[in-house]
Design an enzyme around this catalytic site. Structure first.
Site: not given
Length: 306
Positions: A99, A155, A166, A290
């Site tokens: 990530y 998502h 927490c 696109c």
């Protein structure tokens, strides 16, 4: 709602979705799609509430890999191997490396012409009392950075974190997100895991917490945010034109969104680099990047007075 009836609202890959694929096929017929841009533009000029569903193909034109192409691996793993709670529990360092790599790419990326065309269209039509909503499967914030205001992130968001202790959810655009990830995340298959100690991974800064953070994205097998999905369903029920842009429509439940709209008799226009198995279910199909097709489709129509 068809989506509520056919899904458990969890993010699932194609292999897990045999029954949903059959249901999707049953939602719409299989007529030959139309590629007449002038005809589409007339439909567009009359639409009052436009829903634009976007996928990884839009961000690919900004240089972000889709991870679903033939070469779509990070090191030796597919996205499904890393984007799940079980892998994060087993190896949070590896998942955070992945990530971190993705976040750094997204931070450096710029919105494509497709992103900008959508944002410009929303701003222009809002002055005419018409609306545009972006329903995106992407987590990179490029729609917002292009200027889109009405964005539903199905998502989640790469630049939000959630504390496992927490539960606090917070915006986080730090680069790197923590010092231990500096220079990590190389996607080369020959690269070894950094094996960062858990204590050095991103931690919660709420007073007295210091819990482990995770990306606030929806992982495979997880339940979609019910508040977001309720908003999506409302928009899909209300729209009188739907655009499906840059998505292979293989991840559920998002793969059901456009077929659901088409089943109401509402025009759906697909914009994609190539036809997909579902293409024949839609009224229009415009093939190509696109960034080339969408600005033409969403440009000011001659009937617009503002």
């Amino acid at each position: 709602m068809i989506i509520r009836q056919l899904t458990r609202r969890t993010l699932r890959s194609p292999l897990e979705c045999g029954n949903q694929i059959a249901a999707l096929k049953a939602l719409t017929g299989a007529a030959r799609p139309n590629s007449d841009m002038a005809e589409f533009r007339e439909v567009f000029s009359k639409a009052k509430h436009i829903a634009i569903i976007t996928g990884a193909g839009v961000s690919a034109e900004s240089g972000l890999p889709t991870f679903r192409a033939a070469s779509g691996h990070w090191r030796r793993w597919k996205t499904q191997d890393l984007a799940n709670a079980q892998e994060f529990s087993r190896n949070p360092s590896r998942v955070w490396e992945f990530y971190h790599y993705w976040r750094e790419l997204a931070l450096k990326a710029t919105p494509s012409e497709a992103h900008r065309a959508i944002a410009e269209c929303e701003a222009r039509l809002s002055k005419q009392g018409r609306s545009v909503v972006v329903i995106t499967q992407n987590t990179d914030e490029l729609h917002r950075r292009a200027g889109s205001k009405h964005v539903l992130e199905v998502h989640g968001n790469l630049f939000k974190t959630r504390c496992l202790s927490c539960g606090d959810v917070d915006d986080n655009h730090h680069s790197p997100i923590c010092a231990a990830l500096q220079g990590k995340g190389d996607p080369d298959p020959k690269c070894s895991d950094a094996d960062i100690p858990v204590r050095d991974l991103p931690r919660c800064d709420e007073r007295g917490c210091d819990g482990l953070l995770r990306p606030d994205v929806i992982w495979f097998g997880e339940t979609l945010d019910s508040h977001v999905l309720t908003k999506v369903e409302k928009e899909l029920d209300a729209c009188d034109l739907c655009l499906l842009v840059g998505t292979a429509s293989v991840v559920f439940p998002a793969a059901l969104f456009a077929p659901q709209v088409a089943s109401r008799g509402v025009a759906v226009a697909e914009f994609n680099i190539r036809p997909r198995a579902s293409t024949s279910r839609y009224k229009y199909h415009f093939q190509g990047p696109c960034a080339s097709t969408l600005p033409i489709a969403l440009a000011r129509h001659e009937s617009e007075v503002i």
